[in-house]
Enzyme design. Structure first.
Site, mmCIF file in Angstrom:
data_model
loop_
_atom_site.group_PDB
_atom_site.id
_atom_site.type_symbol
_atom_site.label_atom_id
_atom_site.label_comp_id
_atom_site.label_asym_id
_atom_site.label_seq_id
_atom_site.Cartn_x
_atom_site.Cartn_y
_atom_site.Cartn_z
ATOM 1 N N GLU A 23 -6.959 4.910 7.904
ATOM 2 C CA GLU A 23 -6.882 6.236 7.557
ATOM 3 C C GLU A 23 -7.857 7.018 6.938
ATOM 4 O O GLU A 23 -8.219 8.049 7.020
ATOM 5 C CB GLU A 23 -5.346 6.408 6.496
ATOM 6 C CG GLU A 23 -4.032 6.266 7.551
ATOM 7 C CD GLU A 23 -2.944 5.660 6.810
ATOM 8 O OE1 GLU A 23 -2.953 5.874 5.062
ATOM 9 O OE2 GLU A 23 -1.907 5.082 7.315
ATOM 10 N N GLY A 67 2.532 2.771 10.886
ATOM 11 C CA GLY A 67 3.525 3.715 10.639
ATOM 12 C C GLY A 67 4.188 4.157 12.018
ATOM 13 O O GLY A 67 4.734 5.017 11.965
ATOM 14 N N GLY A 120 3.039 -1.138 4.365
ATOM 15 C CA GLY A 120 3.041 0.475 4.024
ATOM 16 C C GLY A 120 4.400 0.938 3.853
ATOM 17 O O GLY A 120 5.035 0.516 2.711
ATOM 18 N N GLY A 121 4.990 1.304 4.671
ATOM 19 C CA GLY A 121 6.573 1.893 4.536
ATOM 20 C C GLY A 121 7.491 0.969 3.919
ATOM 21 O O GLY A 121 8.175 1.483 2.945
ATOM 22 N N GLU A 159 -5.225 -4.536 10.647
ATOM 23 C CA GLU A 159 -4.313 -3.595 10.982
ATOM 24 C C GLU A 159 -4.641 -2.921 12.216
ATOM 25 O O GLU A 159 -5.546 -1.796 12.000
ATOM 26 C CB GLU A 159 -4.416 -2.462 9.683
ATOM 27 C CG GLU A 159 -4.103 -3.315 8.476
ATOM 28 C CD GLU A 159 -3.506 -2.289 7.409
ATOM 29 O OE1 GLU A 159 -2.466 -2.757 6.722
ATOM 30 O OE2 GLU A 159 -3.880 -0.925 7.348
ATOM 31 N N HIS A 197 -9.504 1.437 4.769
ATOM 32 C CA HIS A 197 -8.066 1.645 5.827
ATOM 33 C C HIS A 197 -8.405 2.554 6.766
ATOM 34 O O HIS A 197 -9.236 3.491 6.538
ATOM 35 C CB HIS A 197 -7.164 2.184 4.805
ATOM 36 C CG HIS A 197 -5.687 2.064 5.054
ATOM 37 N ND1 HIS A 197 -5.406 2.798 6.015
ATOM 38 C CD2 HIS A 197 -4.776 1.173 4.949
ATOM 39 C CE1 HIS A 197 -4.091 2.627 6.565
ATOM 40 N NE2 HIS A 197 -3.726 1.508 5.829
ATOM 41 N N ASN A 241 0.667 -1.022 0.043
ATOM 42 C CA ASN A 241 0.194 0.014 0.063
ATOM 43 C C ASN A 241 0.818 1.280 0.095
ATOM 44 O O ASN A 241 1.565 1.521 1.118
ATOM 45 C CB ASN A 241 -1.013 -0.131 1.298
ATOM 46 C CG ASN A 241 -1.800 1.404 1.315
ATOM 47 O OD1 ASN A 241 -1.722 2.177 0.287
ATOM 48 N ND2 ASN A 241 -2.477 1.267 2.606
ATOM 49 N N TRP A 242 1.136 1.980 -1.171
ATOM 50 C CA TRP A 242 2.109 3.123 -1.280
ATOM 51 C C TRP A 242 1.336 4.214 -0.614
ATOM 52 O O TRP A 242 2.149 5.195 -0.431
ATOM 53 C CB TRP A 242 2.280 3.113 -2.745
ATOM 54 C CG TRP A 242 2.930 2.099 -3.426
ATOM 55 C CD1 TRP A 242 3.519 0.895 -2.979
ATOM 56 C CD2 TRP A 242 3.551 1.832 -4.720
ATOM 57 N NE1 TRP A 242 4.030 0.180 -3.715
ATOM 58 C CE2 TRP A 242 4.094 0.722 -4.917
ATOM 59 C CE3 TRP A 242 3.391 2.876 -5.744
ATOM 60 C CZ2 TRP A 242 4.821 0.369 -6.139
ATOM 61 C CZ3 TRP A 242 4.062 2.676 -7.109
ATOM 62 C CH2 TRP A 242 4.661 1.417 -7.231
ATOM 63 N N LYS A 243 0.017 4.393 -0.206
ATOM 64 C CA LYS A 243 -0.502 5.546 0.326
ATOM 65 C C LYS A 243 -0.149 6.660 -0.733
ATOM 66 O O LYS A 243 -0.341 6.473 -1.854
ATOM 67 C CB LYS A 243 -0.191 5.832 1.828
ATOM 68 C CG LYS A 243 -0.023 4.352 2.558
ATOM 69 C CD LYS A 243 -0.010 4.818 4.071
ATOM 70 C CE LYS A 243 -0.230 3.465 4.711
ATOM 71 N NZ LYS A 243 -0.152 3.569 6.287
ATOM 72 N N SER A 274 3.355 -1.718 10.567
ATOM 73 C CA SER A 274 4.848 -2.090 10.883
ATOM 74 C C SER A 274 5.707 -3.301 10.499
ATOM 75 O O SER A 274 6.396 -3.786 10.985
ATOM 76 C CB SER A 274 5.376 -1.407 12.350
ATOM 77 O OG SER A 274 4.896 -0.166 12.444
HETATM 78 P P1 13P Z 1 3.110 0.565 7.673
HETATM 79 O O1 13P Z 1 3.695 -0.791 7.305
HETATM 80 O O2 13P Z 1 3.855 1.849 7.303
HETATM 81 O O3 13P Z 1 3.008 0.346 9.346
HETATM 82 O O4 13P Z 1 1.546 0.853 7.075
HETATM 83 C C1 13P Z 1 0.796 -0.438 7.273
HETATM 84 C C2 13P Z 1 -0.634 0.027 6.441
HETATM 85 O O5 13P Z 1 -1.175 0.898 6.913
HETATM 86 C C3 13P Z 1 -0.921 -0.567 5.326
HETATM 87 O O6 13P Z 1 -1.928 -0.595 4.788
#
Ligand code: 13P
Length: 256
Positions: free
Chosen positions: A99, A175, A236-237, A169, A97, A11-13, A215
């Site tokens: 967010e 994050g 994510g990251g 999640e 998600h 997930n590149w956000k 994470s």
């Molecule tokens: P991180 O891997 O950066 O914690 O993000 C997880 C995430 O929200 C994937 O959708």
């Protein structure tokens, strides 16, 4: 044969221009050619979907979007529909998600409409659920996850159940570098599987993939991915850089 093929989704956000996306995905495609035991999905921003789709042609990698609107079209400024995503060869779409729940006030009822619209258009939803730190500390984790799973999947027929992917999640792990322990994650994953059994029956519930997200990094992935009910990761990251993303794919491939 494993009942559920492991799935690693990036997930590149809100990261990467189209040019950045192309160079990242080129590196991933070149390396993933060799991995067959893991399904790999990249979910770039809308603005990169077309350029990334071109790079994925002929590869085993799949394309996903990060959101969509439930309506098929019309006066919804700034939104995109399932059909628009399908036209760009997307196979998956991340829905619900945390967010989006937090910053854009998405409710379970709205997320449920999106899940149903995605499935109707042959898009596989990656439905995200998870508790906040406050909810975990007050002992409400399973209740929160139950409400999300039941409301978000309301009306999903058994015929489409195995097209659904769930991502657990925990909001406090996203994050933050603070990953859930394997026990914490496996407990919630097993609970989600029991909810799926109630909804769809044992046989189908055993086929639904449940990903962990929050994470997840090459260092903690092998232990998490070895858990009975953890079928992959929503990253994510660590998906923004080919080296760490590939290490995660290899970690999933190494699980037997
Ligand atoms: P991180 O891997 O950066 O914690 O993000 C997880 C995430 O929200 C994937 O959708």
């Amino acid at each position: 044969m494993l009942l559920r093929k492991k799935l690693i989704a990036g997930n590149w956000k809100m990261n990467k221009t189209s040019a950045d996306a192309v160079s990242l995905v080129k590196e991933i495609v070149a390396a993933v050619g060799k991995v067959h035991d893991v399904e790999v999905v990249v979910c770039p921003p809308f603005t990169c979907l077309e350029s990334v789709a071109r790079m994925l042609e002929g590869s085993a990698l799949k394309l996903g979007a990060q959101n969509m609107h439930p309506e098929p079209g019309g006066a919804y400024t700034g939104e995109v529909s399932a059909a628009m995503l399908r036209a760009l060869f997307a196979s998956y779409v991340i829905l619900g998600h945390s967010e989006r729940r937090t910053y854009f006030k998405e409710t379970d009822a709205f997320i449920n409409q999106k899940v149903l619209a995605a499935l109707k258009s042959q898009l596989k939803p990656i439905l995200c659920v998870g508790e906040t730190l406050q909810e975990r500390e007050s002992g409400a984790t399973l209740k929160v996850v139950q409400t999300q799973v039941e409301q978000d999947l309301d009306g999903v027929g058994k015929d489409l159940a195995t097209n659904v992917v769930i991502a657990y999640e925990p909001v406090w792990a996203i994050g933050t570098g603070r990953v859930a322990t394997t026990e914490q994650a496996q407990e919630v994953h097993a609970f989600i599987r029991s909810l799926l059994t109630k909804l769809f029956g044992e046989t189908l519930a055993q086929k639904v993939r449940i990903l962990y997200g929050g994470s997840m990094k090459p260092a903690n992935a092998p232990e998490l991915l070895a858990q009975k009910d953890i079928d992959g990761g929503l990253i994510g990251g660590a998906s923004l850089e080919s080296r760490s993303f590939l290490e995660l794919i290899n970690a999933a491939a190494a699980v037997r």
